[in-house]
Design a protein around this motif. Sequence first.
Motif, PDB file in Angstrom:
ATOM      1  N   TYR A 160      45.295  51.021 -23.127  1.00 32.15           N
ATOM      2  CA  TYR A 160      44.304  52.623 -23.402  1.00 32.15           C
ATOM      3  C   TYR A 160      45.247  53.733 -22.402  1.00 32.15           C
ATOM      4  O   TYR A 160      45.826  53.405 -21.765  1.00 32.15           O
ATOM      5  CB  TYR A 160      43.089  51.891 -21.462  1.00 32.15           C
ATOM      6  CG  TYR A 160      42.586  53.056 -21.859  1.00 32.15           C
ATOM      7  CD1 TYR A 160      41.213  53.803 -22.785  1.00 32.15           C
ATOM      8  CD2 TYR A 160      42.119  53.211 -20.238  1.00 32.15           C
ATOM      9  CE1 TYR A 160      40.732  55.075 -22.482  1.00 32.15           C
ATOM     10  CE2 TYR A 160      41.247  54.481 -20.266  1.00 32.15           C
ATOM     11  CZ  TYR A 160      40.081  54.756 -20.442  1.00 32.15           C
ATOM     12  OH  TYR A 160      39.161  55.941 -20.673  1.00 32.15           O
ATOM     13  N   ARG A 161      44.831  54.759 -22.883  1.00 33.80           N
ATOM     14  CA  ARG A 161      45.965  56.374 -22.869  1.00 33.80           C
ATOM     15  C   ARG A 161      44.952  57.625 -22.247  1.00 33.80           C
ATOM     16  O   ARG A 161      44.383  58.212 -22.995  1.00 33.80           O
ATOM     17  CB  ARG A 161      46.643  56.466 -24.198  1.00 33.80           C
ATOM     18  CG  ARG A 161      47.591  55.686 -24.621  1.00 33.80           C
ATOM     19  CD  ARG A 161      48.187  54.649 -23.514  1.00 33.80           C
ATOM     20  NE  ARG A 161      49.518  56.131 -22.979  1.00 33.80           N
ATOM     21  CZ  ARG A 161      49.411  56.055 -21.878  1.00 33.80           C
ATOM     22  NH1 ARG A 161      50.067  54.842 -21.137  1.00 33.80           N
ATOM     23  NH2 ARG A 161      50.805  56.574 -21.191  1.00 33.80           N
ATOM     24  N   PRO A 162      44.208  57.230 -21.114  1.00 34.59           N
ATOM     25  CA  PRO A 162      42.983  58.057 -20.514  1.00 34.59           C
ATOM     26  C   PRO A 162      43.647  59.428 -20.328  1.00 34.59           C
ATOM     27  O   PRO A 162      42.284  60.144 -20.710  1.00 34.59           O
ATOM     28  CB  PRO A 162      42.609  57.481 -18.908  1.00 34.59           C
ATOM     29  CG  PRO A 162      43.722  56.772 -18.781  1.00 34.59           C
ATOM     30  CD  PRO A 162      44.813  56.594 -19.991  1.00 34.59           C
ATOM     31  N   THR A 163      44.766  60.227 -20.621  1.00 34.76           N
ATOM     32  CA  THR A 163      45.058  61.366 -20.928  1.00 34.76           C
ATOM     33  C   THR A 163      45.604  61.322 -21.973  1.00 34.76           C
ATOM     34  O   THR A 163      45.821  62.950 -22.455  1.00 34.76           O
ATOM     35  CB  THR A 163      46.245  61.562 -19.195  1.00 34.76           C
ATOM     36  OG1 THR A 163      46.962  61.194 -19.428  1.00 34.76           O
ATOM     37  CG2 THR A 163      45.582  61.505 -18.348  1.00 34.76           C
ATOM     38  N   GLY A 164      45.947  60.374 -22.814  1.00 35.48           N
ATOM     39  CA  GLY A 164      46.717  61.055 -24.439  1.00 35.48           C
ATOM     40  C   GLY A 164      47.731  60.977 -24.498  1.00 35.48           C
ATOM     41  O   GLY A 164      48.363  61.408 -24.650  1.00 35.48           O
ATOM     42  N   SER A 165      48.673  60.985 -23.078  1.00 36.45           N
ATOM     43  CA  SER A 165      49.780  60.902 -23.049  1.00 36.45           C
ATOM     44  C   SER A 165      50.602  60.081 -23.413  1.00 36.45           C
ATOM     45  O   SER A 165      50.345  58.708 -24.259  1.00 36.45           O
ATOM     46  CB  SER A 165      50.293  61.377 -21.793  1.00 36.45           C
ATOM     47  OG  SER A 165      50.298  60.507 -20.925  1.00 36.45           O
ATOM     48  N   PRO A 166      51.898  59.895 -24.406  1.00 41.84           N
ATOM     49  CA  PRO A 166      52.169  58.983 -25.106  1.00 41.84           C
ATOM     50  C   PRO A 166      52.957  57.863 -23.389  1.00 41.84           C
ATOM     51  O   PRO A 166      53.243  58.052 -23.117  1.00 41.84           O
ATOM     52  CB  PRO A 166      53.467  59.186 -25.349  1.00 41.84           C
ATOM     53  CG  PRO A 166      53.844  60.315 -25.230  1.00 41.84           C
ATOM     54  CD  PRO A 166      52.380  61.165 -24.633  1.00 41.84           C
ATOM     55  N   PRO A 167      52.848  56.259 -24.151  1.00 43.84           N
ATOM     56  CA  PRO A 167      53.389  55.601 -22.887  1.00 43.84           C
ATOM     57  C   PRO A 167      55.010  55.786 -22.461  1.00 43.84           C
ATOM     58  O   PRO A 167      55.741  56.215 -23.277  1.00 43.84           O
ATOM     59  CB  PRO A 167      53.353  53.778 -23.533  1.00 43.84           C
ATOM     60  CG  PRO A 167      52.075  54.416 -24.184  1.00 43.84           C
ATOM     61  CD  PRO A 167      52.914  55.345 -25.070  1.00 43.84           C
ATOM     62  N   GLY A 168      55.398  56.183 -21.106  1.00 47.50           N
ATOM     63  CA  GLY A 168      56.902  56.657 -21.004  1.00 47.50           C
ATOM     64  C   GLY A 168      57.358  55.209 -20.753  1.00 47.50           C
ATOM     65  O   GLY A 168      58.765  55.471 -20.342  1.00 47.50           O
ATOM     66  N   TRP A 169      57.429  54.196 -21.908  1.00 48.09           N
ATOM     67  CA  TRP A 169      57.696  53.248 -21.630  1.00 48.09           C
ATOM     68  C   TRP A 169      58.624  52.920 -22.597  1.00 48.09           C
ATOM     69  O   TRP A 169      59.250  51.337 -22.727  1.00 48.09           O
ATOM     70  CB  TRP A 169      57.848  51.920 -20.656  1.00 48.09           C
ATOM     71  CG  TRP A 169      55.938  51.799 -20.953  1.00 48.09           C
ATOM     72  CD1 TRP A 169      55.325  52.477 -19.958  1.00 48.09           C
ATOM     73  CD2 TRP A 169      55.582  50.665 -21.923  1.00 48.09           C
ATOM     74  NE1 TRP A 169      53.809  51.850 -20.854  1.00 48.09           N
ATOM     75  CE2 TRP A 169      54.445  50.985 -21.559  1.00 48.09           C
ATOM     76  CE3 TRP A 169      56.227  50.393 -23.191  1.00 48.09           C
ATOM     77  CZ2 TRP A 169      53.573  50.635 -22.703  1.00 48.09           C
ATOM     78  CZ3 TRP A 169      56.154  49.815 -24.142  1.00 48.09           C
ATOM     79  CH2 TRP A 169      53.310  49.990 -24.035  1.00 48.09           C
TER      80      TRP A 169
END
Length: 453
Positions: free
Chosen positions: A83-92
Amino acid sequence: MFPFCLLALLGTSCMWDPGSAEECASFTDLDLHHSIAGTSLDVRLLLYTRANDTCARILNHLSPFSQPELNANRSTTFIIHGYRPTGSPPGWYDLLAKLLLERDDLNVIVVDWNRGAANINYWAAVKNTRKAADNMTTFILKMKERGTPLSAFHLIGVSLGAHISGFIGTNLNGSIGRITALDPAGPEFTGKPPDSRLDPTDAQFVDAVHTDMDALGFRKPLGHIDYYPNGGGDQPGCPKTILAGSEYFKCDHQRSVYLFMNSINQTCNLIAYPCESYLDFLDGKCLDCEKFGGEGCPSLGYDAIKWKNSLVKRGQTMTFFSTNNWSPFCKTLYRVDIVTWNLETRWGFLTLKLHSKDQETEAKIDHKAAEFKLYTEKSLLAQFDRDLQPVERVSISFSTGNVLQPRYKLRVLRIRLTPLHDSNRTTLCRYDLLLEEKKEVIFRPIPCENTNF
């Protein structure tokens, strides 16, 4: 792309690299506006190989091998976010892909379903998990048609991605080689039947890591082996209050990813102990790895596959261990066996320190008061935040935790420290110690004369 062979206009020959004209693909980057408005599912597959480890290639779902870097003869690992609640890409995700490629020659495919996961409405994202799984199933079947066996696929799913992996596995009748679930999502999946979530029948081998089971993660076992670092709930080093902002919500949940990445580059070996509960582990009741089989206790992470055969035969296995709050996370474990000769039973806590030259490391055995009875050996687990060698001195202190009562003494007939992660190391002993409450005693350990004493 403007060619570097401009001199051709002057009659000078040059070489043209068609591959250089292809732009690198990037993960879909959205923002809170998209999340509030809602997004429609669109699955993009980003390929990384050793030939393009820093430049992803977009794969065609219906014709995957139109991309020459994709090799049907290599094992393929999918990385599936949640789930990406803010829409940003995963940092990892890019670091995870890089570590996998450094370890093995693979096709690493990052599954970008951000359009579908970025939605302020969590339930809409949950609904998209099955659609994403169907999309990926079609792609995997296309690879299978070109000769890639299903056993050569490894799905690494984070949070909702863990259940997407499970749905893919169900679609393929459990023939996928391996599913690794990193803190599989709990909300909307807890209490659901196996066909509505990840379960051990979804792949030939399923390993799951639980790091936020009391909030965003799933509490009960889901795989052939389930790892519960620090009990599976609060992780050391993560914020304890909401004042820390977003880290308060995601730190425990994402710790599973960083523990898994730690295992890939083999910085240290996180050994997990099959046990009924974390409290039993802390009590030192689950430290005999010979009972688990010839392979010993399993490691968390990438190399867990080495224990596949024994784990599948054994059935669902819960394992526990503790970590530090920073990478590489590994603690150094000793079993501490103490024989006391107080006439009256004493209850209390111990603090041990190991000293090597000008360094020291400390272990507090304070999760509950230990009982020390006359001529009865008490086994405890001491966990140090680092490994010091050689151990030149040991210090120990005893406390009952009672402020208003008189200070007691603990008369130690023998204390034995057995290193758990290296059988070649010497077991350390000391005989005849008098511990006065809240007073540190320092001694030089000696090799044990008889480890059965």
